[in-house]
Design a protein around this motif. Structure first.
Motif, mmCIF file in Angstrom:
data_model
loop_
_atom_site.group_PDB
_atom_site.id
_atom_site.type_symbol
_atom_site.label_atom_id
_atom_site.label_comp_id
_atom_site.label_asym_id
_atom_site.label_seq_id
_atom_site.Cartn_x
_atom_site.Cartn_y
_atom_site.Cartn_z
ATOM 1 N N MET A 1 -85.735 -37.496 140.487
ATOM 2 C CA MET A 1 -84.558 -36.651 140.285
ATOM 3 C C MET A 1 -83.475 -37.485 139.608
ATOM 4 S SD MET A 1 -82.394 -34.359 143.043
ATOM 5 C CE MET A 1 -81.381 -35.643 143.792
ATOM 6 N N VAL A 2 -82.773 -36.883 138.671
ATOM 7 C CA VAL A 2 -81.615 -37.523 138.049
ATOM 8 C C VAL A 2 -80.515 -36.471 137.927
ATOM 9 C CG1 VAL A 2 -82.418 -37.066 135.679
ATOM 10 C CG2 VAL A 2 -80.775 -38.910 136.099
ATOM 11 N N ASP B 1 -88.011 -47.412 134.433
ATOM 12 C CA ASP B 1 -87.758 -46.004 134.133
ATOM 13 C C ASP B 1 -86.274 -45.722 133.976
ATOM 14 O OD1 ASP B 1 -90.373 -45.145 133.964
ATOM 15 O OD2 ASP B 1 -90.537 -44.715 136.100
ATOM 16 N N HIS B 2 -85.429 -46.449 134.707
ATOM 17 C CA HIS B 2 -83.987 -46.265 134.551
ATOM 18 C C HIS B 2 -83.566 -46.598 133.126
ATOM 19 C CE1 HIS B 2 -79.642 -47.028 134.991
ATOM 20 N NE2 HIS B 2 -79.706 -46.179 135.993
ATOM 21 N N TYR C 1 -81.254 -43.232 127.091
ATOM 22 C CA TYR C 1 -80.815 -41.846 126.889
ATOM 23 C C TYR C 1 -79.327 -41.787 126.562
ATOM 24 C CZ TYR C 1 -79.900 -36.928 128.242
ATOM 25 O OH TYR C 1 -79.514 -35.610 128.277
ATOM 26 N N GLN C 2 -78.514 -42.522 127.313
ATOM 27 C CA GLN C 2 -77.066 -42.496 127.105
ATOM 28 C C GLN C 2 -76.655 -43.147 125.791
ATOM 29 O OE1 GLN C 2 -76.100 -44.472 130.843
ATOM 30 N NE2 GLN C 2 -74.961 -42.670 131.502
ATOM 31 N N SER D 1 -79.841 -41.227 140.499
ATOM 32 C CA SER D 1 -81.222 -41.136 140.040
ATOM 33 C C SER D 1 -82.125 -41.890 141.002
ATOM 34 C CB SER D 1 -81.374 -41.701 138.618
ATOM 35 O OG SER D 1 -81.237 -43.113 138.622
ATOM 36 N N THR D 2 -83.422 -41.633 140.883
ATOM 37 C CA THR D 2 -84.411 -42.246 141.772
ATOM 38 C C THR D 2 -85.315 -43.227 141.030
ATOM 39 O OG1 THR D 2 -85.948 -40.401 141.367
ATOM 40 C CG2 THR D 2 -84.471 -40.207 143.261
#
Length: 265
Positions: free
Chosen positions: A43-44, A65-66, A73-74, A59-60
């Motif tokens: 989940m994010v 993956d972060h 992404y940002q 986020s998880t």
């Protein structure tokens, strides 16, 4: 899966009596409630406002993956994300990615170059417009090994939407100040806006050419672009050819590379 009512009600009880209201604690509470209802892998939660860099609230993900789902992404890909464009339109509800994606999204260079790195079978989101043009999106993700959300579980999440919306608005009802703090503290508030718009000026594209190329990169076909901009498909193709000629390129992968490189420069 069966709903875990014991876990659900225990989480609600703990939340009702909790004094801490940090992003982390709030995210963990929402995570526990959702996991009592349906199966998912990650989940994010992002907050969006206009073209500003999204704020990651929770986020998880592990470190690797972060980097893909948040840091990378940002840095720019969010500007081509169907979830981002739905949030900017202030649409409310629960939507699957495939409901929101343009007609050529899954064959676009954005999908092949960035989104395919996520290795997701499916992503869905709760879209919650709050105040001052901010929309919070709670994304639930299932990896390829897990498969897509069954229709029954998706239907359950649709039923849960009013509660999830109320929860998000209570927890994150005033985020406009956070966007301002990011801008003042790190010089970032206006950067994504000007960076995205500066790309086209730097590349000497007209406003019409820029509008068309943004839609191309998002995964829209020429027919879809024509409908959105109320112009003919032939006109779309002419503008697209002109842009490729201006930039000295012949493929969408080259176009995406130029776009992302200029966003980050």
């Amino acid at each position: 899966m069966q709903v875990d009512f014991k876990a659900l009600f225990q989480t609600l009880a703990d939340w009702t009596g909790a004094a801490e209201t940090s992003d982390r604690k709030t995210g963990e509470t929402l995570l526990a409630m959702m996991r009592a209802l349906v199966r998912f892998d990650d989940m994010v939660i992002f907050a969006y406002r206009d073209k500003a860099r999204p704020i990651d609230l929770f986020s998880t993900f592990d470190a690797d993956d972060h980097h893909i789902f948040v840091t990378l992404y940002q840095a720019g890909p969010y500007l081509l994300d169907p979830f981002y464009h739905t949030a900017r339109a202030a649409r409310a509800g629960v939507f699957r990615m495939r409901e929101l994606a343009p007609d050529r999204f899954f064959s676009s260079e954005y999908y092949r170059t960035y989104y395919s790195q996520t290795r997701l079978a499916e992503e869905l989101g709760f879209f919650v417009p709050i105040t001052d043009g901010v929309t919070v999106v709670v994304s639930l993700m299932r990896r390829e090994k897990t498969g897509v959300f069954p229709s029954g579980e998706f239907g359950l999440l649709k039923d849960v939407e009013p509660f999830a919306t109320a929860f998000v608005r209570r927890a994150w009802g005033d985020l406009a100040g956070r966007f301002a703090e990011v801008g003042q503290g790190r010089g970032r508030r206006s950067e994504p806006v000007s960076a995205a718009d500066r790309v086209w000026r730097r590349l000497n594209l007209t406003d019409r050419e820029a509008s068309i190329i943004e839609l191309v990169l998002q995964g829209h076909s020429s027919e879809s672009i024509g409908l959105k901009l109320d112009i003919s498909t032939g006109t779309v193709k002419v503008h697209r050819r002109n842009v490729y000629r201006k930039l000295g390129i012949s493929s969408q992968i080259q176009l995406l590379s130029i776009y992302l490189k200029n966003l980050q420069s």
